[in-house]
Design a protein around this motif. Structure first.
Motif, PDB file in Angstrom:
ATOM      1  N   LEU A  22      -3.687  -1.557  -0.479  1.00  0.00           N
ATOM      2  CA  LEU A  22      -3.189  -0.360   0.182  1.00  0.00           C
ATOM      3  C   LEU A  22      -3.207  -0.465   1.697  1.00  0.00           C
ATOM      4  O   LEU A  22      -2.792   0.453   2.372  1.00  0.00           O
ATOM      5  N   LEU A  23      -3.722  -1.561   2.228  1.00  0.00           N
ATOM      6  CA  LEU A  23      -3.924  -1.626   3.660  1.00  0.00           C
ATOM      7  C   LEU A  23      -2.819  -2.412   4.342  1.00  0.00           C
ATOM      8  O   LEU A  23      -2.531  -3.544   3.989  1.00  0.00           O
ATOM      9  N   GLU A  71      -8.292  -6.318   1.303  1.00  0.00           N
ATOM     10  CA  GLU A  71      -9.612  -5.863   1.724  1.00  0.00           C
ATOM     11  C   GLU A  71      -9.858  -6.409   3.124  1.00  0.00           C
ATOM     12  O   GLU A  71      -9.567  -7.577   3.402  1.00  0.00           O
ATOM     13  N   VAL A 118      -3.916   2.827   6.744  1.00  0.00           N
ATOM     14  CA  VAL A 118      -4.062   3.012   5.305  1.00  0.00           C
ATOM     15  C   VAL A 118      -2.726   3.449   4.747  1.00  0.00           C
ATOM     16  O   VAL A 118      -2.184   4.486   5.129  1.00  0.00           O
ATOM     17  N   GLN A 119      -2.189   2.644   3.845  1.00  0.00           N
ATOM     18  CA  GLN A 119      -0.865   2.906   3.295  1.00  0.00           C
ATOM     19  C   GLN A 119      -0.929   3.920   2.171  1.00  0.00           C
ATOM     20  O   GLN A 119      -1.846   3.908   1.346  1.00  0.00           O
ATOM     21  N   THR A 174       2.359   4.480   6.585  1.00  0.00           N
ATOM     22  CA  THR A 174       0.912   4.667   6.569  1.00  0.00           C
ATOM     23  C   THR A 174       0.546   6.135   6.526  1.00  0.00           C
ATOM     24  O   THR A 174       1.220   6.982   7.124  1.00  0.00           O
ATOM     25  N   THR A 196      -4.201   6.097  10.508  1.00  0.00           N
ATOM     26  CA  THR A 196      -4.669   4.903  11.194  1.00  0.00           C
ATOM     27  C   THR A 196      -6.154   5.053  11.483  1.00  0.00           C
ATOM     28  O   THR A 196      -6.611   6.116  11.908  1.00  0.00           O
ATOM     29  N   ILE A 214     -13.169  -2.111   5.091  1.00  0.00           N
ATOM     30  CA  ILE A 214     -12.530  -1.111   4.247  1.00  0.00           C
ATOM     31  C   ILE A 214     -11.931  -1.821   3.043  1.00  0.00           C
ATOM     32  O   ILE A 214     -11.293  -2.871   3.179  1.00  0.00           O
ATOM     33  N   THR A 238     -10.011  -1.062  -0.901  1.00  0.00           N
ATOM     34  CA  THR A 238      -9.255  -0.067  -1.652  1.00  0.00           C
ATOM     35  C   THR A 238      -9.066  -0.509  -3.093  1.00  0.00           C
ATOM     36  O   THR A 238      -8.791  -1.671  -3.359  1.00  0.00           O
ATOM     37  N   SER A 261      -5.848   6.219  -5.774  1.00  0.00           N
ATOM     38  CA  SER A 261      -6.553   5.156  -5.058  1.00  0.00           C
ATOM     39  C   SER A 261      -7.781   5.716  -4.368  1.00  0.00           C
ATOM     40  O   SER A 261      -7.874   6.914  -4.082  1.00  0.00           O
ATOM     41  N   SER A 298     -10.362   4.399  -1.114  1.00  0.00           N
ATOM     42  CA  SER A 298     -10.696   3.448  -0.056  1.00  0.00           C
ATOM     43  C   SER A 298     -12.082   3.781   0.471  1.00  0.00           C
ATOM     44  O   SER A 298     -12.356   4.936   0.803  1.00  0.00           O
TER      45      SER A 298
END
Length: 304
Positions: free
Chosen positions: A6-7, A193, A204-205, A214, A217, A225, A227, A260, A262
């Motif tokens: 997700l990042l 990760e 973070v998407q 995103t 931010t 971080i 996810t 999700s 995170s």
């Protein structure tokens, strides 16, 4: 591999683009970013280090330490590298702190549902198949020893899968390696990760969003971080979508509204494992455990 990417990495705090090296590891990719003008270590050195860890922790490589342990039907102590003992104890610590929501002995169930090294499923497993796979699982039947390093299982058919913590563990140890080389300002990433030394911004998407979109931010300063999400790997049966994250308590895929989770933590390994455990627990129980553990968490829920 948890397909929890997700990042979207953005940039460091410098206005210039960072320098980057990278490669492949653990069925995914890795990258190291440093600020312009900073020294980059030899990529071969980092790749060899990651290759050695993969030869221990991979459940895909038939000659890895994990695969050799899984292939053994002995219930005696089996010598393994100390790194595997460390990873197993890390996972068991997270399990104990989350009501056993993380269980690395679920390999038989992961394969049963078609999310492991075997072929994908097109049908729902029977209750008898699920019960049989659960009967040869259970973290409480897995034991560790330090001197000399070894693992022992109470159930001959028990198999482990440490992918829920392996990437985070590798990030932490690779960061230690870079620190020993005098590097203290960099951004490491394995399979989405992320670990930051110094200050770096990451985005973070939004789950299942197009690349570049995103939700927020974040400024990471000596933090990581990780996810875990349910939207990348699943299968459909009768119009029903089944996620690849399994609940150890039921032996079946999770079926709640969380898309999700995170987790931001000083340790990438703990962020990695807790992200999976909280996703298993769901929006209510997960938030309760996160508050109890003092975790910093970003949650995305699917619209009903």
């Amino acid at each position: 591999m948890r397909f929890a990417f997700l990042l979207l990495l953005l940039c460091g705090c410098s206005r210039e683009s960072p320098s980057t090296v990278g490669g492949h590891t653990m069925g995914t990719t890795w990258s190291l970013r440093v600020h312009p003008g900073s020294h980059l270590p030899a990529v071969q050195d980092l790749q060899q280090t990651l290759d050695r860890w993969e030869s221990i922790l991979s459940h895909w490589q038939p000659d890895s330490a994990v695969s050799r342990f899984n292939a053994s039907v002995s219930t005696d102590w089996l010598p393994v590298p100390s790194e595997l003992v460390e990873v197993v104890e890390l996972a068991q610590r997270i399990s104990a702190n989350t009501g056993h929501a993380l269980d690395i002995t679920l390999a038989p169930l992961i394969d049963l549902w078609g999310f492991g090294s075997k072929s994908r499923r097109t049908t729902y497993p029977s209750s008898e198949e699920i019960a049989a796979a659960k009967a040869v699982s259970g973290w409480q039947h897995l034991h560790t020893r330090h001197d000399p390093p070894a693992l022992r299982k109470d159930i001959q058919a028990m198999r482990i899968n440490v992918s829920a913590v392996a990437e985070g563990w590798a990030l932490d140890h690779l960061a230690q390696h870079l620190g020993s080389l005098g590097m203290h300002d960099f951004l490491l990433e394995i399979g989405g990760e992320v670990l930051a030394r110094g200050e770096w911004r990451v985005g973070v998407q939004t789950p299942a969003a197009p690349p570049g979109e995103t939700a927020q931010t974040l400024l990471l300063k000596d933090q990581s971080i990780a996810t875990s999400g349910v939207y990348r790997q699943h299968f459909m049966v009768g119009g029903q979508e089944y996620a690849h994250i399994l609940d150890p308590r039921t032996g079946s895929p999770i079926a709640h509204s969380l898309a999700s989770v995170s987790v931001i933590h000083a340790s990438a390994a703990l962020a990695d494992g807790y992200a999976t455990a909280l996703l298993v627990l769901g929006p209510l129980e997960g938030r309760a455990f996160a508050e109890k553990l003092g975790l910093q968490v970003i949650w995305f829920e699917r619209k009903k």
